[in-house]
Design a protein around this motif. Structure first.
Motif, PDB file in Angstrom:
ATOM      1  N   PRO A 182      -7.229   2.979   0.164  1.00 39.43           N
ATOM      2  CA  PRO A 182      -5.951   2.345   0.460  1.00 39.43           C
ATOM      3  C   PRO A 182      -5.699   2.270   1.972  1.00 39.43           C
ATOM      4  N   LEU A 183      -4.710   1.458   2.342  1.00 33.24           N
ATOM      5  CA  LEU A 183      -4.304   1.391   3.748  1.00 33.24           C
ATOM      6  C   LEU A 183      -3.566   2.677   4.093  1.00 33.24           C
ATOM      7  N   ARG A 184      -3.615   3.066   5.367  1.00 33.76           N
ATOM      8  CA  ARG A 184      -2.774   4.197   5.791  1.00 33.76           C
ATOM      9  C   ARG A 184      -1.391   3.665   6.156  1.00 33.76           C
ATOM     10  N   ARG A 185      -0.353   4.466   5.843  1.00 35.89           N
ATOM     11  CA  ARG A 185       1.007   4.052   6.222  1.00 35.89           C
ATOM     12  C   ARG A 185       1.231   4.237   7.710  1.00 35.89           C
ATOM     13  N   THR A 186       0.628   5.297   8.257  1.00 39.11           N
ATOM     14  CA  THR A 186       0.704   5.510   9.703  1.00 39.11           C
ATOM     15  C   THR A 186      -0.706   5.787  10.208  1.00 39.11           C
ATOM     16  N   ALA A 187      -0.990   5.341  11.413  1.00 40.66           N
ATOM     17  CA  ALA A 187      -2.321   5.566  11.993  1.00 40.66           C
ATOM     18  C   ALA A 187      -2.251   5.382  13.498  1.00 40.66           C
TER      19      ALA A 187
ATOM     20  N   THR B  55      -6.386   2.341  10.452  1.00 43.16           N
ATOM     21  CA  THR B  55      -6.014   1.515   9.308  1.00 43.16           C
ATOM     22  C   THR B  55      -6.188   0.051   9.682  1.00 43.16           C
ATOM     23  N   THR B  56      -6.339  -0.786   8.668  1.00 36.97           N
ATOM     24  CA  THR B  56      -6.247  -2.232   8.893  1.00 36.97           C
ATOM     25  C   THR B  56      -4.834  -2.632   8.463  1.00 36.97           C
TER      26      THR B  56
END
Ligand code: SF4
Ligand code: SF4
Ligand code: SF4
Length: 430
Positions: free
Chosen positions: A172-177, A212-213
């Protein structure tokens, strides 16, 4: 100034009976014939500088597509100085400009020539002049679909679907990065380029980078609009992308596409506040990672040459990082081409020229590939998915036995080799 109001030029300035239009144009400057209106309209910021052209022809001599233009760049500047608006607007010279900046870095007068070519496209749109049809379509596609291919923008991560173990940040995508990887349209939607983002996310993951993207929330950076002369329409895309990057709290944005990198680092700051963000091409980021010794590298026994993408090299000044990454790979032999670095020749894939006239792109690529072959290496490495596509297609169309690959792909190959060696040693030891 309306189309067709330019005053008549000296004898021979119009369509010539032989060869290129404008051949035979008067070489002696007739000061009475000067008309500054057109220059002021096209490049209000540097029209005086444009008028300082001394007609040395350096720009035309270095231009990769001058052979296909109806007027050479040098002739075009002269026509602007003479106010020949109708002739300028019906010329295909600026539509065939790859925006490679080769002329601009060499002009002894220091004139912003590449920027003038882009300004001419903008002016042509403003004046309602004829624009290559496919460029109009490209502009509409980007504005409507938010990418250059016209695909559903929500499918931007399709390239990651067959990854054996998609890293977090992709799925999954990260919410914060801390780091956002901005993938770009070519890598996201053109299957021939999928291997570049696939390699990069695996390398980043292997190096322990919490990236993250933006997934389907990434929109085209807007660079294709800029080089098509529709730069004023990229602001909306730019604002959206910036908001999403700020939304995940990132401090760095990493690009595998030099055009996206150029757009974010040179064009976005002219439109909005990008303070607090660092922009890096993937090779700059990876050169840093390699210094930290976080990646095991195995041998890749191969002789390669490196093609400097114009948007990364001449236009962004990044020459060393890709070479540092290549030199870090054990067994890899890097051979430089006859023209490299600031003198590197354009591959023909820039400036939407492929859309305006595909044959020109294929022919320019063939000239670059001849330089590749002269090194004796049969692999050309670049750091741009568009260069890779262009050189691959050029090799195929011209039946040249050269393979094109990206720096990131070679690095991932080296990491995989190191992992395999470690695995084999463990198996023997265990
Ligand atoms: S290189 Fe500069 S000075 Fe020479 S012809 Fe071109 S624009 Fe003019
Ligand atoms: S930017 Fe490159 S393609 Fe365009 S006129 Fe200059 S040298 Fe030619
Ligand atoms: S510049 Fe980058 S984001 Fe924009 S169209 Fe090209 S690859 Fe896509």
């Amino acid at each position: 100034m309306g189309a067709g109001t330019g005053r008549a030029g000296p004898a021979g300035a119009g369509a010539g009976a032989t060869g290129r239009r404008g051949e035979g144009m008067s070489e002696v400057m007739d000061l009475e014939a000067l008309n500054y209106d057109l220059a002021q309209e096209v490049v209000p910021e540097w029209w005086r500088k444009l008028l300082s052209c001394m007609q040395c022809g350096t720009c035309s001599a270095t231009c990769p597509t001058a052979y296909a233009m109806d007027y050479t760049p040098r002739q075009l500047w002269q026509m602007i100085r003479l106010g020949l608006e109708a002739e300028v607007l019906t010329s295909r010279t600026f539509w065939l400009c790859t925006v490679c900046k080769s002329c601009q870095v060499r002009c002894p007068r220091g004139i912003r020539l590449t920027d003038t070519m882009v300004a001419l496209k903008e002016y042509a749109h403003r004046q309602g002049a004829e624009v290559p049809e496919l460029l109009v379509t490209l502009g509409e596609t980007v504005l409507q679909h938010h990418n250059i291919s016209g695909d559903d923008n929500k499918t931007r991560l399709i390239w990651s679907q067959n990854l054996p173990d998609p890293p977090m940040g992709v799925n999954p995508l990260r919410r914060t990065a801390e780091v956002v990887y901005f993938v770009g349209c070519v890598s996201a939607f053109y299957p021939r380029a999928y291997s570049i983002p696939q390699a990069l996310v695996q390398v980043l993951d292997r190096a322990g980078v919490a990236f993250t993207t933006l997934g389907g929330e990434e929109l085209c950076c807007g660079y294709p609009l800029y080089v098509a002369g529709l730069g004023e329409r990229m602001a909306e895309l730019a604002r959206h992308n910036l908001e999403r990057v700020r939304g995940v709290g990132a401090k760095r944005v990493v690009f595998s596409c030099p055009s996206c990198y150029y757009a974010w680092s040179h064009l976005y700051p002219e439109m909005m506040d990008v303070s607090g963000l660092q922009f890096q091409h993937a090779t700059e980021f990876l050169a840093e990672v390699l210094t930290g010794g976080k990646l095991p590298l195995g041998p890749v026994e191969m002789a390669v040459t490196y093609h400097d993408p114009c948007d990364l090299g001449r236009k962004s000044g990044v020459y060393d990082a890709p070479r540092e990454v290549l030199r870090a790979i054990p067994g890899l032999e890097l051979r430089e081409m006859e023209s490299s670095g600031v003198d590197g020749m354009c591959c023909g894939g820039g400036g939407d020229v492929e859309i305006a006239d595909r044959e020109v792109t294929v022919s320019v690529a063939a000239r670059r590939l001849a330089q590749v072959q002269a090194t004796g290496a049969n692999t050309v490495v670049s750091a741009c998915q568009q260069c890779k596509r262009t050189l691959q297609e050029g090799a195929r169309k011209n039946r040249i036995r050269v393979r094109a690959i990206d720096v990131v792909e070679l690095l991932w190959l080296s990491v995989q080799t190191a992992d395999q060696i470690a695995e084999d040693e463990q198996a023997v030891g265990g």
